[in-house]
Design an enzyme around this catalytic site. Structure first.
Site, mmCIF file in Angstrom:
data_model
loop_
_atom_site.group_PDB
_atom_site.id
_atom_site.type_symbol
_atom_site.label_atom_id
_atom_site.label_comp_id
_atom_site.label_asym_id
_atom_site.label_seq_id
_atom_site.Cartn_x
_atom_site.Cartn_y
_atom_site.Cartn_z
ATOM 1 N N ASP A 167 0.495 13.387 15.664
ATOM 2 C CA ASP A 167 0.851 13.567 14.253
ATOM 3 C C ASP A 167 -0.413 13.634 13.407
ATOM 4 O OD1 ASP A 167 2.562 13.927 12.133
ATOM 5 O OD2 ASP A 167 2.968 11.804 11.834
ATOM 6 N N VAL A 173 3.525 -0.223 4.611
ATOM 7 C CA VAL A 173 2.140 -0.592 4.882
ATOM 8 C C VAL A 173 1.695 -1.577 3.811
ATOM 9 C CG1 VAL A 173 -0.200 0.229 5.283
ATOM 10 C CG2 VAL A 173 1.739 1.692 5.865
ATOM 11 N N LEU A 194 0.804 -1.223 0.000
ATOM 12 C CA LEU A 194 0.000 0.000 0.000
ATOM 13 C C LEU A 194 0.836 1.272 0.000
ATOM 14 C CD1 LEU A 194 -2.754 -1.064 2.556
ATOM 15 C CD2 LEU A 194 -3.043 -0.757 0.096
ATOM 16 N N GLY A 195 2.006 1.241 0.606
ATOM 17 C CA GLY A 195 2.808 2.454 0.636
ATOM 18 C C GLY A 195 3.930 2.343 1.645
ATOM 19 N N LYS A 250 0.984 -2.348 9.214
ATOM 20 C CA LYS A 250 2.136 -1.435 9.199
ATOM 21 C C LYS A 250 3.301 -2.160 9.840
ATOM 22 C CE LYS A 250 2.017 2.992 9.436
ATOM 23 N NZ LYS A 250 1.873 4.415 9.829
ATOM 24 N N GLY A 295 6.626 4.974 4.266
ATOM 25 C CA GLY A 295 6.930 6.287 4.818
ATOM 26 C C GLY A 295 8.071 6.204 5.806
ATOM 27 N N GLY A 296 8.217 7.273 6.599
ATOM 28 C CA GLY A 296 9.313 7.335 7.541
ATOM 29 C C GLY A 296 9.221 6.313 8.653
ATOM 30 N N GLY A 325 7.573 3.119 8.347
ATOM 31 C CA GLY A 325 7.679 1.750 7.870
ATOM 32 C C GLY A 325 6.865 1.548 6.612
#
Length: 923
Positions: free
Chosen positions: A140, A32, A24-25, A46, A27-28, A30
């Site tokens: 966040d 997903v 799925l994607g 995640k 980021g900073g 981890g």
């Protein structure tokens, strides 16, 4: 969470019991993945980066924070289904929301308008109510953490930012996405009010397609958030006033999530009058060169139409009254501050500290306003004195406002959430300070001011431990006559059970010291999950008053370990998750349903004859958590104990007010900011080149850069601060103003008389940037050309500050480091940062100390049972570290504390870095 892609080479095909079906994607935090649960439900998994598994204690603390997120109500939030770890790599399984993020939707389709915007605002505010009501702070909140599912918006990743922050074992950090962060988050602080600020920024983005303070480099965004007003142009008038209130610089002036939700619902039916359009976002101010001495710099008036307001907020000129009352008066600048009245009434010019004006570094604001109490900016380290009447600094080394009067209610306020009241499930210093009121561990640090407060003394045990087998076995005898609040006696079996129960994964808040040190069966997880395990190899109780601990390896200071609250006794037959049976002078009368308030009252079964360390004064303690106006309550006298004064502007205000200043203290804590000098990168492979750096450091300028507290306090003379037990080795190369002549001599001795180039890496934290500039300037004076390299906090330990292999490969010779021990003992301070065997090529706290002689000294000190000889060995470790010039103190961290005006018998605890709750009374 649309956009499922095929798995890539190296992606897992399963995570624990969940099948992974798509990517799925990333980021900073981890990667997903889309997955399927054993029951066939689609889930989002995640899998956090491997850096979060670098030490066992970090993983436990991560899991504790992530588990807290599971308490959040499901409405308007994506459910957290499971938290776990695979090969020690943490993961979070959550509800799969089949829809794009708000970030993606607005970027692709444009702003959200009309009723859809109001629905978005109400549902996300409702999610905040659920999150905060469960004792969790999101930390966040941003457009990418709002998913637009088919059944409405869902908020994700609540509480995970704090989990990741703690998992990195940082002593200072900024957690969040800068463009949506509240001002106080740049100080590493977060509260429900910070989420409200970020929520408002997210709604402004949804309504306009742009950030409330624009986007761009971190210093520029920081400056705008700290000093300028949010840009509300294009925001619908029915919610603009509410968003304006949420964007107050002072968190005390923002509405709560509950107030927000109610007023949004009202706004949907009867829109309030809108404020006039807010100004456009400002451009960055020009960068000013770093002066040799920090001087007050007045920010030029911002561009026409842009209003600058001080950090403490206030109603902007030209706007109507805010929906929420200001909780306290807006404080003027302290006497001596230079301000030029604007032609337009109600506007003030802002002051910023040294360094680039565009960064508006919050910890430097008004530093020059702080009056010094010593001509050189250094206070001596006096020995403890007799009790004194309250004055500035009195409580650091003596008792301020001494009193033996009993009675009254002592009020404690904390901006943090309640960690736990369970002694086997806590770690933070505020909790450890409090638990001694109702729980007794085997030993404790003596509750007295000054250096004597680092002395370990018996508590529940009648004497310190008796070592045998070279320090692998420790025996304690319990005092006679100690009872619980119900009148039943405390036994050694209760202490054994208490230690073992703390190892249950469901009690993941505590330390890992017992888990790692005791000779336990492999895979032991506490008496509930490992009920069949025989733990006699680790702990034995030959009778009701004797307990014997058996360690894997000898450890000479095990008395320090058993002072932890894990040894507070718990009777197995009366152990529940919700109650704690008191063994100390107070018992828990109540814990509110929302975990916002704890009340302690006297335990009538406590017997002073069994407890030589406690003389309880108040009849009652009231502890409130999640308090957004904690500092204000301390100032006003409606609380006796609270948090440190963290904002530099607030600190300057306290020190400029004579009535407040006499109630203030600036102690040296056990926390140190350091500079690691990498001997694997030439020319730092030569000790004289390293020594040149040490000699050139201007410690006074560094203290000013770290803020008001440190600017008032002692400058470092050794790596280990004076609050750690034992004697200190004074490094002759550490000078208040630096020593350029001696530094140039060292350069000549290492064959670099004209200097050389070096790279300095630091985290993207405001204070670290300012300190890096001071170091750069100081070394530049002797010809060392320092290139500054700022890196994201989340990448710092994995790729830079904790990765010796990458540091060598990239030629980084200077590394910003920070450290604080679990208790004030040289072993706890030095072992992880000075032992070369702790170094790995991928992650370690130590990145610069590779000296076998130091390793040998550490081994000898850890097992030396003679206290005098042990202290000499640790002093020798400090001396060799100074001689090698590989780890240099920049500042001993010194917070500003404020005693409540009705607090008596007050002194600072060198263990907890705040006032000692155990000895305080109330006027």
């Amino acid at each position: 969470m649309r956009g499922v892609r095929p798995l890539r080479p190296g992606d897992p095909t399963s995570v624990d019991s969940y099948k992974v079906t798509g990517f799925l994607g990333e980021g900073g935090q981890g990667s997903v993945y889309l997955g399927v649960s054993p029951s066939g439900e689609q889930v989002a998994i995640k899998l956090l980066h491997a850096r979060f598994a670098d030490d066992e204690q970090a993983v436990r603390r991560f899991r504790r924070e992530a588990e807290a997120a599971r308490r959040v109500a499901e409405f308007c939030t994506a459910r957290v289904l499971e938290v776990g770890a695979v090969n020690d790599q943490p993961y979070i399984v959550g509800e799969y929301v089949d829809g794009p993020s708000l970030q993606h939707q607005v970027t692709k389709e444009g702003p959200v308008q009309g009723p859809a915007l109001m629905r978005l605002a109400i549902t996300t505010a409702t999610a905040l109510v659920a999150i905060h009501g469960s004792g969790v702070v999101h930390r966040d909140f941003k457009p990418s953490n709002v998913l637009l599912g088919p059944d409405g918006p869902r908020v994700i990743d609540f509480g995970i930012a704090r989990a990741l922050d703690i998992s990195q074992s940082l002593t200072t950090s900024i957690v969040g996405t800068p463009a949506f962060m509240a001002p106080e988050q740049f100080l590493g602080e977060a509260s429900p009010a910070s989420d409200v600020f970020a929520w408002a920024g997210t709604m402004i983005f949804a309504a306009t397609g742009r950030g409330a303070f624009g986007f761009g480099p971190l210093p520029v965004v920081m400056h705008r958030i700290l000093n300028l007003d949010a840009d509300l142009n294009g925001v619908p008038p029915e919610i603009a006033p509410l968003l304006w209130a949420c964007m107050a610089k002072d968190p005390r002036q923002r509405p709560t999530a509950e107030q927000l939700m109610r007023d949004l619902i009202r706004a949907g039916t009867a829109p309030p009058p809108a404020p006039p359009p807010a100004p456009q976002g400002a451009q960055p101010l020009p960068v000013q060169p770093l002066p040799v001495q920090p001087l007050p710099v007045q920010v030029p008036q911002a561009e026409s139409g842009v209003q600058v307001r001080p950090f403490n907020g206030g109603t902007p000129q030209g706007h109507g009254p805010l929906p929420y009352p200001v909780s306290g008066p807006v404080r003027p600048f302290p006497p001596g501050a230079t301000t030029e009245p604007s032609r337009r009434r109600g506007r003030r010019r802002a002051l910023v500290s040294i360094g680039a004006a565009s960064t508006a570094l919050v910890t430097g604001i008004a530093v020059w306003l702080v009056a010094r109490t010593h001509p050189e900016g250094v206070q001596p380290n006096p020995t403890p004195t007799s009790p004194q009447v309250a004055a500035f600094g009195t409580a650091v080394t003596s008792v301020a406002d001494p009193s033996a009067k009993k009675g009254g209610t002592l009020r404690v306020v904390s901006p943090s959430e309640l960690e736990s009241v369970d002694p086997g499930n806590m770690y933070m210093s505020d909790s450890l300070n409090l638990v001694r009121l109702y729980g007794r561990s085997l030993t404790m640090f003596k509750p007295v001011p000054g250096a004597a407060g680092t002395q370990i003394v018996p508590d529940l045990a009648e004497s310190l431990g008796v070592p045998s087998n070279g320090g692998k076995t420790w025996t304690y005898k319990l005092r006679q006559g100690v009872k619980y609040q119900d009148g039943t006696p405390v036994t050694s079996e209760d202490v054994k059970y208490a230690v073992l129960r703390s190892m249950d994964p469901s009690r993941s808040l505590g330390s890992s010291h017992f888990d790692l040190m005791l000779d336990l069966p492999a895979g032991y997880q506490g008496p509930a999950k490992s009920s069949s395990a025989n733990t006699d190899s680790a702990i034995q109780t030959p009778d009701d008053r004797t307990i014997v601990f058996r360690l894997k390896r000898p450890f000479a200071t095990f008395d320090d370990v058993v002072q932890l609250p894990e040894t507070v006794p718990v009777p197995k037959a009366k152990d529940t998750q919700d109650t704690v049976l008191a063994s100390g002078p107070y018992e828990i009368q109540s814990v509110s349903a929302d975990k916002k308030k704890v009340v302690l009252t006297r335990n009538d079964q406590w017997d002073a004859a069994t407890d030589p360390n406690r003389d309880p004064l108040p009849d009652q303690y009231e502890i409130e958590y999640g308090v957004t106006d904690a500092e204000q309550r301390l100032r006003a006298g409606t609380a006796e104990f609270g948090p440190t004064i963290s904002s530099a502007s607030d600190a300057a205000g306290v020190l400029a007010d004579s009535a407040l200043k006499k109630r203030a203290d600036v102690p040296v804590t056990t926390s140190v900011r350091m500079l690691a000098i990498n001997p694997q990168v030439p020319p730092f492979d030569k000790v004289d080149c390293r020594r040149a750096v040490v000699r050139a450091l201007n410690l006074k300028n560094l203290a000013l850069a770290y803020g008001a507290g440190s600017a008032q306090s002692q400058l470092p003379t050794s790596l280990v601060p004076p609050t750690v037990a034992g004697g200190r080795w004074r490094d002759p190369d550490l000078k208040a103003d630096g020593d350029q002549q001696a530094a140039k001599q060292s350069l000549a001795a290492c064959g670099k008389p004209t200097g050389f180039a070096a790279t300095y890496v630091y985290r993207d934290l405001s204070t670290e940037k300012q300190v890096a500039e001071v170091v750069q300037h100081g070394l530049g004076q002797i010809g060392i050309d320092v290139k500054l390299q700022q890196v994201p906090t989340l990448d710092f330990h994995k790729t830079y500050g904790g990765n010796p292999g990458n540091l060598k490969k990239q030629g980084i010779g200077l590394i910003a480091k920070s450290w604080a021990p679990d208790w004030p003992d040289p072993e706890s301070f030095l072992s992880l940062i000075a032992d070369s065997r702790q170094i790995t090529d991928t992650y370690s706290f130590n990145v610069s100390v590779r000296v076998k002689a130091i390793d040998d000294l550490i081994d000898r000190a850890r097992v030396e049972l003679d206290a005098g000889k042990r202290a000499d060995l640790w002093t020798e470790v400090e001396q060799k570290l100074a001689d090698e010039a590989v780890l240099v103190p920049l500042v001993w961290m010194s917070p500003l504390l404020l005693r409540g005006q009705n607090a008596v018998n007050v002194h600072v605890s060198p263990v907890f870095g705040n006032y000692d709750l155990l000895t305080m009374g109330v006027r």
